[in-house]
Design an enzyme around this catalytic site. Structure first.
Site: not given
Length: 638
Positions: A415, A457
């Site tokens: 990102k 996660s």
């Protein structure tokens, strides 16, 4: 009625009461065996009254003392098993000699002498059987047998040695009923392996209908990842659960039980064939050293700690601001290794705390995994994202230089590439911070490792999808075309450690994430792996619906791993090196001071404007949605 409801009150009786009950049963068996012995000898049943009663009374008077002297009433009846039979045989032999002698010597009317031989044999069989039954019931074996009735009917995919071992474990556990094997080897079709028939995989749909198959167990340790995925693709859409083993070597060594079979997860589908790491390079960096991991309790941080611990450092320092997360990883590591593990509560933005930790232990290497990573949350709390991800990185890095840390590795994200959200922009700015420091000094070797989403996660869609499937749906996605790169947590952590061993200073390492995955395909796969079908306009009778809920603030349709187009290969086939622009450290350091002032004074708009100025590729996808700023506007209007 469960057997336990009968057994438990009996086991709770005083020992003398239990001994009296068993003696009463033995006396009753003496009466029955005399009666049955007379029937066997005479050919018809006789009344036990009159002279025949002498044989009954004599049997009871001789048998009970013989059993007592043999210790049969001192045994724990709940553990009575085959081991008691020799003692019963000894007692019955002594009893039989006395009984046969008296019967033969006195020649009682209507009591044939052969009764003295037949009845002791019958008594041996009856008392042995009675004690075995008592032990079976009171010892819980019967209840366990009842509780262990097969929970489902299954087939095993793979009739090789691993499949046969798995079948043996399942049959011993009585948890499942095995219908047969599936195998790709045509030569095995319609043959029997370990008494179970081998079917072609194409017959599975028919087997499901005929035998009510509930699960398919995979025993395919030698299959390539490509072949495994082909098999799973063929199983998709069938109304069965798919399970696999945690490790077939554990099965071979007897460390795996049938209950250890786990449902096939999306990680099994997306993981790639492993590439052996360069163990010598990793150990050369880590072995015998003091290593500090920030964000040690997070998804990546905790797995990093496990991988680092396996390389044999002298000690491992765990820095974490979440008390529970720190407790969990510290307990996990101390139970699994003899390594010195030091749990340290603290924030990466706390300069004094960082300084005292690094001065106290002088770590050789720092893995900086602490970060806020959830895109919408950081979008709604931008100043905290900037404080933690940028200023926190700056603090840790500068103090690492002061403390003489040899290597510093930043855990970055895809990102950070052409970010459309504040979280991604903060991670790109953190990269620029380290690149600037790498050029301005030679004490510490700074490097960055960039990768995409990791399965499971805390910010991943996979745990969310699992929960939604458990609740019966719908499974929610933000856009039908949204795609992401995925990697398993262990694979990502292993490659981070591997990349750190190759760092020379200032590199941005990029992990090979394979092909991007459409999130809608991920959702569909997870639903079908759980044995459900997708509900849609084309399949209105499906089980679970996939609902599109709209893009969140700052979210991108597609993620990238590279800003430029010229990645350089490295010695590891899964790790590339990016060549990207940098900012002069003198200018960047002064801008970071400005940014820190804007954060401290709560100036959201100027802070985001400065972030855009420093990260040239940052193009916000939404307006400012900071909760505090929005609330201030509401109050001002009111």
């Amino acid at each position: 009625m469960p057997v336990g409801k009968i057994a438990h009150p009996l086991l709770g009786l005083p020992r003398e009461a239990k001994q009296m009950m068993v003696a009463t049963i033995d006396a009753a068996l003496c009466v029955l065996t005399v009666w049955f012995a007379l029937y066997l000898r005479l050919g018809y049943f006789v009344s036990l009254g009159g002279r025949a009663s002498v044989a009954v009374v004599l049997s009871v008077m001789l048998a009970l003392p013989a059993f007592y002297l043999a210790g049969l009433y001192r045994m724990a009846f709940r553990s009575t098993g085959a081991q008691v039979v020799p003692a019963i045989a000894l007692a019955c032999t002594g009893y039989g000699l006395g009984y046969a002698t008296i019967i033969s010597a006195y020649a009682f009317d209507t009591v044939p002498r052969t009764i003295g031989i037949i009845q002791p044999i019958l008594l041996l069989l009856a008392t042995s059987s009675a004690r075995l039954v008592i032990g079976y019931v009171l010892g819980g074996q019967m209840q366990r047998r009842i509780d262990a009735r097969p929970k489902g009917r299954v087939v095993i995919y793979g009739a090789g040695s691993s499949g046969r071992q798995l079948a043996a474990v399942i049959e011993a556990s009585h948890e499942f009923k095995i219908v047969g094997f599936l195998d790709d080897d045509r030569s095995l079709y319609n043959t029997h392996v370990n008494g179970l028939r081998v079917y072609p995989p194409q017959r599975l749909a028919d087997l499901i209908e005929r035998h009510a198959i509930s699960d398919v167990f995979l025993a395919l340790p030698s299959a390539t990842r490509q072949r495994r995925n082909e098999i799973l693709e063929n199983l998709r859409g069938l109304p069965v659960g798919i399970r696999t083993l945690p490790g077939l070597m554990d099965l071979a060594h007897g460390r795996v039980q049938a209950s250890d079979l786990r449902e096939l997860s999306i990680e099994d589908l997306l993981a790639r064939d492993p590439v052996a790491p360069d163990a010598k390079a990793v150990e050369g960096k880590l072995q015998g050293r003091t290593i500090l991991v920030t964000g040690a309790g997070g998804s990546i941080g905790s797995e990093l700690c496990r991988q680092i611990a396996a390389a044999g450092p002298a000690r491992l320092l765990l820095l974490e601001n979440s008390e529970f997360a720190l407790y969990a990883i510290h307990r996990n590591l101390t139970e699994a290794t003899e390594l010195e593990v030091v749990p340290l509560l603290g924030s990466v933005t706390d300069e004094a705390r960082l300084l005292e930790i690094m001065q106290a232990w002088r770590p050789t290497m720092v893995f900086h995994a602490a970060a806020y990573k959830h895109v919408p949350l950081v979008e709604h709390n931008p100043l905290e994202g900037l404080r933690n991800n940028v200023i926190g990185t700056l603090r840790v890095a500068e103090i690492a230089v002061q403390a003489g840390v040899r290597d510093f590795v930043l855990i970055s994200t895809d990102k950070a590439v052409r970010p459309t959200n504040i979280m991604g922009a903060t991670k790109r700015l953190a990269e620029l911070v380290l690149q600037g420091l790498a050029e301005s000094q030679s004490t510490t070797c700074f490097s960055m490792v960039r990768f995409g989403n990791v399965l499971g996660s805390s910010g991943s869609v996979v745990p969310l999808f699992r929960e939604q499937i458990r609740n019966g749906g719908p499974v929610t996605i933000t856009h039908p075309e949204i795609t992401r790169y995925f990697m398993t947590i262990p694979e990502a952590a292993q490659l981070v450690v591997q990349a750190s061993a190759m760092a020379r200073g200032g590199e941005v390492f990029v992990l090979d994430m394979g092909q991007p995955v459409r999130i809608i395909d991920l959702a569909r796969n997870m639903i079908e792996l759980c044995g459900f079908s997708v509900k849609s306009p084309e399949t209105p009778d499906g089980d679970i619906e996939i609902a599109v809920v709209g893009m969140r603030p700052g979210e991108k349709l597609y993620e990238e791993l590279l800003i430029g187009d010229n990645p350089q290969p490295t010695a590891h086939p899964r790790i590339m090196m990016a060549t990207e622009h940098r900012l002069p450290w003198d200018r960047l350091r002064s801008d970071l001071c400005r940014l820190e002032h804007l954060i401290a004074t709560g100036q959201v708009e100027p802070a985001r404007a400065l972030l855009q100025e420093l990260v040239a590729e940052f193009t916000p996808a939404s307006t400012i949605v900071d909760w505090v700023t929005l609330q201030k506007k509401v109050v001002a209007v009111a």
